[in-house]
Structures are given as structure tokens and as C-alpha cells.
Motif scaffolding. Structure first.
Motif, PDB file in Angstrom:
ATOM      1  N   GLY A  65       0.640  -1.613   0.190  1.00  0.00           N
ATOM      2  CA  GLY A  65       0.264  -0.153  -0.289  1.00  0.00           C
ATOM      3  C   GLY A  65       0.455   1.108   0.132  1.00  0.00           C
ATOM      4  N   TYR A 156       2.660  -1.784  10.662  1.00  0.00           N
ATOM      5  CA  TYR A 156       2.219  -3.243   9.551  1.00  0.00           C
ATOM      6  C   TYR A 156       1.095  -3.353  10.061  1.00  0.00           C
ATOM      7  N   THR A 157      -0.027  -4.010   8.487  1.00  0.00           N
ATOM      8  CA  THR A 157      -0.797  -5.185   9.810  1.00  0.00           C
ATOM      9  C   THR A 157      -0.509  -6.637   9.561  1.00  0.00           C
ATOM     10  N   TRP A 211     -12.913   6.706   5.541  1.00  0.00           N
ATOM     11  CA  TRP A 211     -12.538   4.971   5.356  1.00  0.00           C
ATOM     12  C   TRP A 211     -13.589   4.236   5.539  1.00  0.00           C
ATOM     13  N   ARG A 215     -14.171   0.943   2.400  1.00  0.00           N
ATOM     14  CA  ARG A 215     -14.682  -0.192   3.166  1.00  0.00           C
ATOM     15  C   ARG A 215     -15.767  -0.637   1.885  1.00  0.00           C
ATOM     16  N   SER A 222     -11.072  -4.432   3.025  1.00  0.00           N
ATOM     17  CA  SER A 222     -11.037  -4.425   4.675  1.00  0.00           C
ATOM     18  C   SER A 222     -11.107  -6.349   5.165  1.00  0.00           C
ATOM     19  N   ILE A 226      -8.708  -6.404   9.914  1.00  0.00           N
ATOM     20  CA  ILE A 226      -8.375  -5.416   9.905  1.00  0.00           C
ATOM     21  C   ILE A 226      -9.082  -4.143  10.782  1.00  0.00           C
ATOM     22  N   TYR A 230      -8.282  -1.304  13.080  1.00  0.00           N
ATOM     23  CA  TYR A 230      -8.276   0.196  13.136  1.00  0.00           C
ATOM     24  C   TYR A 230      -9.247  -0.089  15.064  1.00  0.00           C
ATOM     25  N   LYS A 242      -6.792   4.780   7.884  1.00  0.00           N
ATOM     26  CA  LYS A 242      -7.609   4.197   6.637  1.00  0.00           C
ATOM     27  C   LYS A 242      -6.134   2.894   6.320  1.00  0.00           C
ATOM     28  N   ILE A 243      -6.232   1.443   5.927  1.00  0.00           N
ATOM     29  CA  ILE A 243      -5.485   0.664   5.044  1.00  0.00           C
ATOM     30  C   ILE A 243      -5.148   1.977   4.032  1.00  0.00           C
ATOM     31  N   GLY A 247      -5.905  -2.332  -0.384  1.00  0.00           N
ATOM     32  CA  GLY A 247      -6.788  -2.694   0.893  1.00  0.00           C
ATOM     33  C   GLY A 247      -6.720  -4.331   1.142  1.00  0.00           C
ATOM     34  N   MET A 252      -1.644   0.509   7.664  1.00  0.00           N
ATOM     35  CA  MET A 252      -2.371   1.418   7.981  1.00  0.00           C
ATOM     36  C   MET A 252      -1.817   2.566   8.633  1.00  0.00           C
TER      37      MET A 252
END
Length: 289
Positions: A65, A156-157, A211, A215, A222, A226, A230, A242-243, A247, A252
Motif C-alpha cells: 500500500g 504494518y498489518t 475509510w 470499505r 477490509s 483489519i 482499526y 485508513k488502509i 486494501g 495502516m
């Protein structure tokens, strides 16, 4: 965060491209790396060159992203033309990077990453129906930029995504999602106004609305993990976020007032925090032998 590209004349007529793997081929058409291959074709270079690149973030097929593929496309083009002794504009680099990623490779993406990488700075971009792009600086106080940078946190997710899959569905959904898209365009004007007025916390709240709209554009934008991430950040004091990118994973971005940063870090302790700074110059040549 940067992508670094080195270009050098090769002793023989072969082409060497080195990234997570190394390719040594006799002709440009044999190169597997699609962005490098098409950039060489645009620059008119068919043999006798070495290209090496690396990045501060992962540059793989799965996205995070942060626009790394567009950074690579713009950077490689810039390096190749500089190697030939040609000075090219940011507009030219952005256009040619779009040609590579959208026209030649058929990726269902937009143009924002290529232009942001090429121009750098703090700009508002208008993508017009006739394919022209207007690039205008956001006029605001220097201390506002510094405060905005301080209030943006990136985590980082631990997940990656294939952006083309999400964007393909998003493109199919456009007729049903025009209300969302129209509102998101309006919000770009509103966001610029808030920044000019130094209303940073209102800008953060606007991210939350954006966001929620994003989505709804496609099912993969999402996922439950996630959403939980959030929600935890919001509970800890983040006003919005937001991502980044299409997405489904990656990074994030959160807007967090100073008094809530530590509590947000604690809530996000499972995730790697990454410091990101505003880049004033965009793509540039840093060394010529």
C-alpha cells in the motif's frame, strides 16, 4: 521511504537485472521483471546494461500500500534517461510510468502513485476526464506540515494483498458506488481546506469517514483482522485512519493527536510501527559518475 536504483554500462552486450533474484539475458524481451523490461523498451535500451534495485520496504508481487511498484517504475525510468544523458520532467516520468503499469501491463490501477512519486512535495492532484492531470501545491503553514507529519502513525498489518484482485472488483462496482466516489472527491476539497485552516483534528476525523466509504467499494478492502485493528486504534485515541493502497493488508495509516500516541502504540504493540516522512522533492538523481 525510498526505492534505490543503480544503472551501469555492462562490459558485454548482455543485460543483468538484480533484485530479489538476478536475471542475465541476451535481449530485453527475455527479461521476466515486467516493469524493468518495459522501462528499458521505453528508453530504447536493448543490451549492454546492468540494473540493480532495492527498497526500504518490500518490493514483491504482493502489495503493502505504499506505492512501491510505481516508485520503481518512475525511478527506473528516471535512472535510464539520466544514464543516456537526458533530463526529463516529473510530468514525463509520471506519464511514462502510467503507460508501463496501466497501458502495457494492464493493471487496474489509478495514476495517483506515479504522480506522487514523480513530483513529491505536498500537492493536490486533479485527474481529469481528458487524461490531463493538474498538480497544485497545498498552501499551508510549515508548522502545520510538521504537526501533520507528527500526528500520522503507520503500522504494518502483517498481511499483504494482491491489489489487482481488489481493484478489479472495485472497478466493476463503480456504477453502484458513484455516491461513495462523489463524496470522496468532495472530501479532497474539504481536506485541503482543513489543512489550510490548520484544523488538523478535523482532518483526522475526515479520514475516518473516508475509510468507511472506501470499505464499501469492494469486498476485499477490509477483513475482520483489519477491522479489529482499526477499532482498537480508535478506542486508544486515533481520530481516523485508513488502509493504504487497495486494501486487504499492507500498512495502516492513523491520525493520532499527541496526547494519544503512547496509548495507540500500546494498543498496536502487535504490529510494527514504521516512521514515514513527507518527501519534498520526489524522484531525483543522487549520483552520476
Amino acid at each position: 521511504m525510498y526505492v534505490y536504483i543503480t544503472v551501469n554500462k555492462k562490459f558485454d552486450d548482455q543485460i543483468r537485472v538484480s533484485y530479489s533474484k538476478t536475471e542475465i539475458v541476451d535481449h530485453v524481451d527475455q527479461i521476466e521483471h515486467n516493469i524493468i523490461r518495459e522501462a528499458l523498451k521505453i528508453a530504447g535500451i536493448e543490451k549492454g546494461i546492468e540494473i540493480v534495485y532495492m527498497g526500504d520496504i518490500p518490493l514483491g508481487s504482493a502489495g503493502v500500500g505504499l506505492g512501491s511498484s510505481s516508485a520503481l517504475a518512475v525511478g527506473v525510468l528516471h535512472a535510464l534517461f539520466a544514464y543516456q544523458g537526458k533530463a526529463v520532467s516529473a510530468e514525463f516520468l509520471a506519464q511514462k510510468a502510467c503507460e508501463i503499469e496501466i497501458d502495457r501491463l494492464g493493471n487496474p490501477i489509478g495514476k495517483q502513485d506515479q504522480y506522487a512519486v514523480a513530483y513529491g512535495g505536498f500537492h493536490r492532484y486533479r485527474f481529469n476526464a481528458d487524461e490531463t492531470v493538474f498538480v497544485d501545491p497545498v498552501i499551508c503553514r510549515p508548522e502545520m506540515k510538521e504537526a501533520l507529519q507528527s500526528n500520522l502513525m503507520f503500522f504494518y498489518t502483517n498481511m499483504t494483498h494482491i491489489s489487482s484482485h481488489i481493484l478489479a472488483e472495485q472497478k466493476e462496482n463503480i456504477p453502484q458506488k458513484m455516491r461513495n466516489l462523489d463524496r470522496m472527491v468532495e472530501m479532497s476539497c474539504e481536506a485541503e481546506r482543513l489543512l489550510q485552516q490548520n484544523a488538523l483534528d478535523d482532518f483526522g476525523a475526515l479520514l475516518d469517514e473516508a475509510w468507511k466509504l472506501k470499505r464499501e467499494l469492494a469486498s476485499g478492502v477490509s477483513v475482520p483482522e483489519i477491522d479489529e485493528m482499526y477499532a482498537a486504534a480508535r478506542k486508544a485515541g486515533a481520530l481516523g485512519g485508513k488502509i493504504l493502497g487497495a486494501g486487504g493488508g499492507g500498512f495502516m495509516m492513523l491520525y493520532v493527536p499527541e496526547n494519544a500516541r503512547q496509548s495507540v502504540r500500546e494498543a498496536m504493540r502487535r504490529y510494527r510501527e514504521q516512521t514515514v516522512s513527507l518527501e519534498p522533492e520526489g524522484s531525483k538523481i543522487i549520483y552520476v559518475r
